[in-house]
Design a protein around this motif. Structure first.
Motif, mmCIF file in Angstrom:
data_model
loop_
_atom_site.group_PDB
_atom_site.id
_atom_site.type_symbol
_atom_site.label_atom_id
_atom_site.label_comp_id
_atom_site.label_asym_id
_atom_site.label_seq_id
_atom_site.Cartn_x
_atom_site.Cartn_y
_atom_site.Cartn_z
ATOM 1 N N TRP A 62 1.474 -1.783 11.183
ATOM 2 C CA TRP A 62 0.644 -2.065 12.347
ATOM 3 C C TRP A 62 -0.270 -3.257 12.087
ATOM 4 O O TRP A 62 -0.926 -3.331 11.054
ATOM 5 C CB TRP A 62 -0.186 -0.838 12.715
ATOM 6 C CG TRP A 62 -0.922 -1.037 14.009
ATOM 7 C CD1 TRP A 62 -2.211 -1.412 14.176
ATOM 8 C CD2 TRP A 62 -0.360 -0.905 15.315
ATOM 9 N NE1 TRP A 62 -2.489 -1.526 15.513
ATOM 10 C CE2 TRP A 62 -1.377 -1.221 16.236
ATOM 11 C CE3 TRP A 62 0.906 -0.554 15.796
ATOM 12 C CZ2 TRP A 62 -1.178 -1.192 17.619
ATOM 13 C CZ3 TRP A 62 1.103 -0.532 17.166
ATOM 14 C CH2 TRP A 62 0.069 -0.839 18.062
ATOM 15 N N ASN A 64 -3.483 -4.773 13.413
ATOM 16 C CA ASN A 64 -4.623 -4.446 14.267
ATOM 17 C C ASN A 64 -5.149 -5.654 15.031
ATOM 18 O O ASN A 64 -5.619 -5.519 16.163
ATOM 19 C CB ASN A 64 -5.756 -3.855 13.421
ATOM 20 C CG ASN A 64 -5.505 -2.416 13.044
ATOM 21 O OD1 ASN A 64 -5.072 -1.623 13.874
ATOM 22 N ND2 ASN A 64 -5.729 -2.078 11.793
ATOM 23 N N VAL A 67 -2.506 -6.357 17.686
ATOM 24 C CA VAL A 67 -2.177 -5.108 18.394
ATOM 25 C C VAL A 67 -0.669 -5.011 18.630
ATOM 26 O O VAL A 67 -0.208 -4.799 19.761
ATOM 27 C CB VAL A 67 -2.958 -4.976 19.720
ATOM 28 C CG1 VAL A 67 -2.961 -3.527 20.183
ATOM 29 C CG2 VAL A 67 -4.371 -5.478 19.571
ATOM 30 N N LYS A 130 -3.282 -0.048 21.716
ATOM 31 C CA LYS A 130 -3.217 0.489 20.343
ATOM 32 C C LYS A 130 -2.803 1.957 20.436
ATOM 33 O O LYS A 130 -3.528 2.786 20.979
ATOM 34 C CB LYS A 130 -4.583 0.364 19.655
ATOM 35 C CG LYS A 130 -4.642 1.013 18.260
ATOM 36 C CD LYS A 130 -3.796 0.247 17.282
ATOM 37 C CE LYS A 130 -3.782 0.798 15.880
ATOM 38 N NZ LYS A 130 -4.708 1.623 15.329
#
Length: 356
Positions: A62, A64, A67, A130
């Motif tokens: 992932w 962040n 996203v 998210k």
């Protein structure tokens, strides 16, 4: 009950059981060796085994800041099949079936990125969502599930009518703990869908081996297969001195699950190998005991020692999704001491007997 000193011997025993069965279901606590067994079966027959394990999950990371969920396309045979056969639409459909039809993944194989959004076509549309850790786990599972479903559909056709030869050598699907970070409702959904998939393959020369440390997942699958004598269930435990013990498991739950947890935690304490997974096991034991005894205040009522408040906070902390990526071996001595004291007090208060 069979004792095996090598992973090769254990794998031989499992495959021998599958020779006369449609599927095998193995319960084993964390750190016992189920993941090693799954990987060994894949290494023995790379073309004949399609494997789901933590390595599949590791393909996805992932981001962040952007996203998006990034995928290493070149490192995964599953993703190669998806790209060449155009299974991205099936992944989206399955993800929405397992979660919510409001969230839609968008898969870009050129950039190796998956974005998530709510695409309603009006002012309510939202991009760059998210997703939760549980939803991420479900998405990764849907990658494998979609490939396996396509394989079953393809193998159901006669060889001369198949749209692809990618699955011709496939003889075994090995699935190692696909429900990490999922809540109970989703675990049940995944288990039932997997059971249906296995039943769809009943006429094919395709076997299934599922390994798990999750009692609910084991329970649902066990009862889904109870009508058939072609499905076998086992418990895998560490051997008394070396290797593993594989024994037939004729019942669903709690079988010896509670006693197994006590034995695992006891062993970890005595060997000085306590990890975060042992805290989660203790919480599960507390939850099941509280439900059985009718403690309306919940499992926290069962912690009565001097470190009860501290351990309650730690158990809540370690069970939270956002801590699932932390190194499981990084546990402070203060927390380990709290676990030791409260675990012993719990056993004394409720008169648990150790098993050999």
């Amino acid at each position: 009950m069979n004792h095996h000193e090598t992973i090769e011997s254990l794998a031989d025993d499992v495959l021998q059981g599958l020779a006369s069965s449609r599927s095998g279901l193995i319960y084993a606590s964390n750190t016992v060796g189920k993941t090693r067994l799954a990987q060994h079966l894949k290494d023995r027959d790379p073309d004949g085994v399609v494997l789901y394990n933590s390595s599949v999950e590791d393909v996805f990371t992932w981001d962040n800041e952007r996203v998006v969920l990034q995928m290493s396309v070149v490192e995964s045979e599953l993703l190669e099949i998806i790209a060449t056969q155009g299974l991205d639409g099936a992944i989206v459909k399955n993800f929405q079936a397992f979660t919510s039809d409001k969230i839609e993944p968008r898969i870009d194989f050129e950039s190796g990125e998956i974005s998530f959004g709510i695409h309603t076509g009006d002012d309510r549309a939202t991009d760059g969502i998210k997703i939760s850790r549980a939803e991420e786990s479900i998405f990764v599972w849907c990658v494998y599930y979609s490939v396996l479903s396509a394989a079953i559909d393809t193998l159901s056709d006669s060889p001369d009518l198949r749209i692809s030869a990618d699955y011709d050598n496939l003889t075994l699907a090995v699935i190692d703990d696909p429900v990490s970070s999922m809540d109970d409702a989703r675990i049940v959904t995944v288990a039932l869908a997997l059971a249906d998939l296995i039943k769809r393959a009943a006429t094919l020369n395709l076997k299934f081996l599922i390994t798990t440390h999750h009692a609910l997942f084991f329970n649902v699958l066990f009862n889904s297969f109870r009508w058939s004598k072609k499905d076998q269930a086992y418990m895998l435990q560490r051997g008394p001195t070396l290797g593993w013990v594989l024994k037939s498991q004729p019942h669903d739950s709690p079988f010896s699950y509670h006693l197994g947890i006590v034995k695992d935690i006891d062993l970890a304490i005595s060997e000085g190998t306590v990890q975060r997974s042992h805290f989660n096991q203790f919480r599960t034991l507390l939850e099941k005991t509280a439900n059985f005894l009718g403690h309306t205040g919940g499992w926290g009522d069962l912690l009565t020692g001097p470190d009860a408040d501290l351990l309650t906070r730690v158990l809540n902390l370690y069970s939270h999704d956002r801590f699932s990526d932390l190194d499981p071996s990084l546990v402070s001595e203060e927390y380990i001491d709290a676990l030791k004291g409260e675990f012993q007090e719990f056993l004394r208060l409720f008169r648990w007997e150790r098993t050999a």
